[in-house]
Design a protein around this motif. Structure first.
Motif, PDB file in Angstrom:
ATOM      1  N   ILE A 138       0.868  -1.178   0.000  1.00 41.10           N
ATOM      2  CA  ILE A 138       0.000   0.000   0.000  1.00 41.10           C
ATOM      3  C   ILE A 138       0.898   1.218   0.000  1.00 41.10           C
ATOM      4  CG2 ILE A 138      -1.693   1.322   1.335  1.00 41.10           C
ATOM      5  CD1 ILE A 138      -2.834  -1.201   0.068  1.00 41.10           C
ATOM      6  N   VAL A 139       0.608   2.183  -0.870  1.00 42.73           N
ATOM      7  CA  VAL A 139       1.372   3.420  -0.957  1.00 42.73           C
ATOM      8  C   VAL A 139       0.450   4.556  -0.556  1.00 42.73           C
ATOM      9  CG1 VAL A 139       2.772   4.889  -2.445  1.00 42.73           C
ATOM     10  CG2 VAL A 139       2.680   2.419  -2.866  1.00 42.73           C
ATOM     11  N   ALA A 140       0.941   5.421   0.329  1.00 41.61           N
ATOM     12  CA  ALA A 140       0.156   6.552   0.809  1.00 41.61           C
ATOM     13  C   ALA A 140       1.112   7.661   1.230  1.00 41.61           C
ATOM     14  CB  ALA A 140      -0.714   6.127   1.995  1.00 41.61           C
ATOM     15  N   PRO A 141       0.626   8.905   1.315  1.00 42.42           N
ATOM     16  CA  PRO A 141       1.485   9.973   1.840  1.00 42.42           C
ATOM     17  C   PRO A 141       1.948   9.622   3.242  1.00 42.42           C
ATOM     18  CG  PRO A 141      -0.490  10.883   0.842  1.00 42.42           C
ATOM     19  CD  PRO A 141      -0.681   9.392   0.916  1.00 42.42           C
ATOM     20  N   GLY A 142       3.196   9.918   3.524  1.00 45.98           N
ATOM     21  CA  GLY A 142       3.752   9.663   4.850  1.00 45.98           C
ATOM     22  C   GLY A 142       4.141  10.963   5.495  1.00 45.98           C
ATOM     23  N   SER A 143       5.408  11.080   5.879  1.00 47.77           N
ATOM     24  CA  SER A 143       5.881  12.339   6.436  1.00 47.77           C
ATOM     25  C   SER A 143       5.934  13.367   5.310  1.00 47.77           C
ATOM     26  CB  SER A 143       7.244  12.139   7.090  1.00 47.77           C
ATOM     27  OG  SER A 143       8.141  11.564   6.176  1.00 47.77           O
ATOM     28  N   ALA A 144       6.141  14.618   5.677  1.00 49.10           N
ATOM     29  CA  ALA A 144       6.096  15.712   4.698  1.00 49.10           C
ATOM     30  C   ALA A 144       7.018  15.434   3.509  1.00 49.10           C
ATOM     31  CB  ALA A 144       6.479  17.023   5.364  1.00 49.10           C
ATOM     32  N   GLY A 145       6.451  15.445   2.324  1.00 49.49           N
ATOM     33  CA  GLY A 145       7.230  15.273   1.108  1.00 49.49           C
ATOM     34  C   GLY A 145       7.614  13.850   0.773  1.00 49.49           C
ATOM     35  N   ALA A 146       7.007  12.862   1.431  1.00 42.19           N
ATOM     36  CA  ALA A 146       7.392  11.465   1.194  1.00 42.19           C
ATOM     37  C   ALA A 146       6.176  10.580   0.974  1.00 42.19           C
ATOM     38  CB  ALA A 146       8.203  10.927   2.371  1.00 42.19           C
ATOM     39  N   LEU A 147       6.385   9.534   0.196  1.00 42.35           N
ATOM     40  CA  LEU A 147       5.393   8.466   0.065  1.00 42.35           C
ATOM     41  C   LEU A 147       5.897   7.278   0.868  1.00 42.35           C
ATOM     42  CD1 LEU A 147       4.629   8.578  -3.765  1.00 42.35           C
ATOM     43  CD2 LEU A 147       3.135   9.337  -1.902  1.00 42.35           C
ATOM     44  N   GLN A 148       4.999   6.645   1.607  1.00 40.97           N
ATOM     45  CA  GLN A 148       5.377   5.469   2.381  1.00 40.97           C
ATOM     46  C   GLN A 148       4.848   4.217   1.693  1.00 40.97           C
ATOM     47  OE1 GLN A 148       3.389   5.019   6.221  1.00 40.97           O
ATOM     48  NE2 GLN A 148       1.865   6.524   5.547  1.00 40.97           N
ATOM     49  N   PHE A 149       5.633   3.168   1.745  1.00 44.72           N
ATOM     50  CA  PHE A 149       5.247   1.869   1.225  1.00 44.72           C
ATOM     51  C   PHE A 149       5.042   0.959   2.423  1.00 44.72           C
ATOM     52  CE2 PHE A 149       6.843   4.011  -2.354  1.00 44.72           C
ATOM     53  CZ  PHE A 149       6.384   3.379  -3.497  1.00 44.72           C
ATOM     54  N   ASN A 154       1.610  -7.940   6.396  1.00 47.02           N
ATOM     55  CA  ASN A 154       2.439  -8.210   7.574  1.00 47.02           C
ATOM     56  C   ASN A 154       2.453  -7.040   8.560  1.00 47.02           C
ATOM     57  OD1 ASN A 154       3.453 -10.865   6.852  1.00 47.02           O
ATOM     58  ND2 ASN A 154       4.437  -9.792   5.148  1.00 47.02           N
ATOM     59  N   ASP A 155       1.637  -6.010   8.305  1.00 48.97           N
ATOM     60  CA  ASP A 155       1.508  -4.855   9.185  1.00 48.97           C
ATOM     61  C   ASP A 155       2.864  -4.246   9.538  1.00 48.97           C
ATOM     62  OD1 ASP A 155       0.266  -2.920  10.716  1.00 48.97           O
ATOM     63  OD2 ASP A 155       0.249  -4.158  12.522  1.00 48.97           O
ATOM     64  N   ARG A 156       3.615  -3.849   8.480  1.00 50.02           N
ATOM     65  CA  ARG A 156       4.909  -3.229   8.743  1.00 50.02           C
ATOM     66  C   ARG A 156       5.255  -2.203   7.669  1.00 50.02           C
ATOM     67  NH1 ARG A 156       9.581  -5.058   6.236  1.00 50.02           N
ATOM     68  NH2 ARG A 156       9.202  -6.645   4.680  1.00 50.02           N
ATOM     69  N   HIS A 157       5.932  -1.169   8.112  1.00 49.11           N
ATOM     70  CA  HIS A 157       6.440  -0.131   7.228  1.00 49.11           C
ATOM     71  C   HIS A 157       7.653  -0.696   6.499  1.00 49.11           C
ATOM     72  CE1 HIS A 157       8.935   3.440   6.354  1.00 49.11           C
ATOM     73  NE2 HIS A 157       7.772   3.996   6.084  1.00 49.11           N
ATOM     74  N   VAL A 158       7.691  -0.569   5.162  1.00 46.81           N
ATOM     75  CA  VAL A 158       8.802  -1.145   4.398  1.00 46.81           C
ATOM     76  C   VAL A 158       9.841  -0.069   4.068  1.00 46.81           C
ATOM     77  CG1 VAL A 158       9.439  -2.429   2.328  1.00 46.81           C
ATOM     78  CG2 VAL A 158       7.274  -2.921   3.475  1.00 46.81           C
ATOM     79  N   TYR A 159       9.407   1.035   3.452  1.00 47.56           N
ATOM     80  CA  TYR A 159      10.333   2.121   3.144  1.00 47.56           C
ATOM     81  C   TYR A 159       9.556   3.371   2.757  1.00 47.56           C
ATOM     82  CZ  TYR A 159       9.618   0.548  -1.719  1.00 47.56           C
ATOM     83  OH  TYR A 159       9.073   0.162  -2.907  1.00 47.56           O
ATOM     84  N   ASP A 160      10.289   4.487   2.701  1.00 47.99           N
ATOM     85  CA  ASP A 160       9.757   5.767   2.238  1.00 47.99           C
ATOM     86  C   ASP A 160      10.481   6.164   0.964  1.00 47.99           C
ATOM     87  OD1 ASP A 160       8.022   6.229   4.389  1.00 47.99           O
ATOM     88  OD2 ASP A 160       9.581   7.213   5.565  1.00 47.99           O
ATOM     89  N   VAL A 161       9.786   6.895   0.108  1.00 55.07           N
ATOM     90  CA  VAL A 161      10.406   7.515  -1.057  1.00 55.07           C
ATOM     91  C   VAL A 161      10.226   9.020  -0.902  1.00 55.07           C
ATOM     92  CG1 VAL A 161      10.284   7.830  -3.551  1.00 55.07           C
ATOM     93  CG2 VAL A 161      10.007   5.550  -2.575  1.00 55.07           C
ATOM     94  N   GLN A 162      11.345   9.735  -0.811  1.00 55.03           N
ATOM     95  CA  GLN A 162      11.292  11.190  -0.692  1.00 55.03           C
ATOM     96  C   GLN A 162      10.955  11.778  -2.054  1.00 55.03           C
ATOM     97  OE1 GLN A 162      11.566  11.653   3.117  1.00 55.03           O
ATOM     98  NE2 GLN A 162      11.716  13.485   1.921  1.00 55.03           N
ATOM     99  N   VAL A 163       9.795  12.388  -2.166  1.00 56.24           N
ATOM    100  CA  VAL A 163       9.420  13.084  -3.397  1.00 56.24           C
ATOM    101  C   VAL A 163      10.047  14.470  -3.376  1.00 56.24           C
ATOM    102  CG1 VAL A 163       7.475  13.940  -4.761  1.00 56.24           C
ATOM    103  CG2 VAL A 163       7.281  11.758  -3.540  1.00 56.24           C
ATOM    104  N   VAL A 164       9.993  15.112  -2.232  1.00 52.16           N
ATOM    105  CA  VAL A 164      10.636  16.406  -1.996  1.00 52.16           C
ATOM    106  C   VAL A 164      11.485  16.235  -0.749  1.00 52.16           C
ATOM    107  CG1 VAL A 164      10.258  18.842  -1.463  1.00 52.16           C
ATOM    108  CG2 VAL A 164       8.677  17.644  -2.974  1.00 52.16           C
ATOM    109  N   ASN A 165      12.778  16.504  -0.843  1.00 48.12           N
ATOM    110  CA  ASN A 165      13.661  16.317   0.296  1.00 48.12           C
ATOM    111  C   ASN A 165      13.393  17.397   1.336  1.00 48.12           C
ATOM    112  OD1 ASN A 165      15.596  15.251   1.891  1.00 48.12           O
ATOM    113  ND2 ASN A 165      17.328  16.076   0.730  1.00 48.12           N
ATOM    114  N   ARG A 166      12.935  16.978   2.517  1.00 50.47           N
ATOM    115  CA  ARG A 166      12.587  17.935   3.564  1.00 50.47           C
ATOM    116  C   ARG A 166      12.701  17.266   4.927  1.00 50.47           C
ATOM    117  NH1 ARG A 166       8.482  22.643   3.761  1.00 50.47           N
ATOM    118  NH2 ARG A 166       8.859  23.255   5.893  1.00 50.47           N
ATOM    119  N   ASN A 167      13.435  17.874   5.849  1.00 53.40           N
ATOM    120  CA  ASN A 167      13.492  17.419   7.235  1.00 53.40           C
ATOM    121  C   ASN A 167      12.333  18.031   8.003  1.00 53.40           C
ATOM    122  OD1 ASN A 167      15.851  15.887   7.058  1.00 53.40           O
ATOM    123  ND2 ASN A 167      17.145  17.679   7.393  1.00 53.40           N
TER     124      ASN A 167
END
Length: 189
Positions: A138-149, A154-167
């Motif tokens: 499942i892909v959805a918005p995560g933290s600011a500027g990132a998509l989470q996979f 298995n109910d677990r976060h796999v990785y994030d993809v930074q669309v816009v690099n932002r801390n």
């Protein structure tokens, strides 16, 4: 003994409980600019840990007032806990993450990430959840500027993809810093 209390959101005042029941205020130490989310002492009282909206864990040496900082934890700190041997510390953050920190190395040894509900102010609607046809995640918005996979089976976060690099950046005074919000995206096989 000693007790620490905050005045407003940014001061730390040490109150000494004297023999005979007398109480007097000790030195004032400041660092947190915004609300403190959690505080925890070492078992022997030599150090105080604090964290809050700035996403920075602060370690205060109670006798001297000296401070050490562990910045960039990714989201406001909500809870802190220390193991009984003072060897590891857990930090729970507002983005549904837990960081296990080695006390001696003063560095995270492990991070556990759950599903992120997206940046503050974003209302996640069903059209913002997309099933990746390649990975079945499942892909959805995560933290600011990132998509989470997220692995929904298995109910677990796999990785994030930074669309816009932002801390993560906490607000200034009363004004919230505008975040990057991903409100449309698509995937192809």
């Amino acid at each position: 003994g000693a007790c620490f209390a905050g005045e407003g959101v940014c001061a730390r005042t040490q109150w000494f409980l004297g023999g005979g029941g007398g109480v007097h205020a000790g030195p004032r130490n400041r660092w947190h600019a915004h609300a403190v989310g959690a505080m925890a002492f070492f078992a022997d009282g030599t150090y105080l840990r604090s964290g809050g909206e700035e996403a920075v864990r602060v370690v205060w040496q109670t006798a001297s007032g000296n401070k050490r900082f562990l910045p960039r934890l990714g989201a406001p700190i909500q809870r802190l806990s220390l193991d009984s041997r003072n060897q590891a510390f857990c930090v729970s953050c507002a983005d549904n993450s837990v960081h296990i920190i080695d006390t001696a190395a003063f560095a995270p040894t492990q991070s556990i990430q759950g599903f992120k509900c997206g940046p503050l102010g974003l209302r996640i609607t069903p059209n913002l959840f997309v099933r990746d046809p390649v990975s079945d995640l499942i892909v959805a918005p995560g933290s600011a500027g990132a998509l989470q996979f997220f692995d929904w089976q298995n109910d677990r976060h796999v990785y994030d993809v930074q669309v816009v690099n932002r801390n993560y950046i906490s607000r200034t005074e009363k004004d919230q810093i505008p975040g990057v919000i991903i409100d449309h995206f698509g995937l192809t096989s």
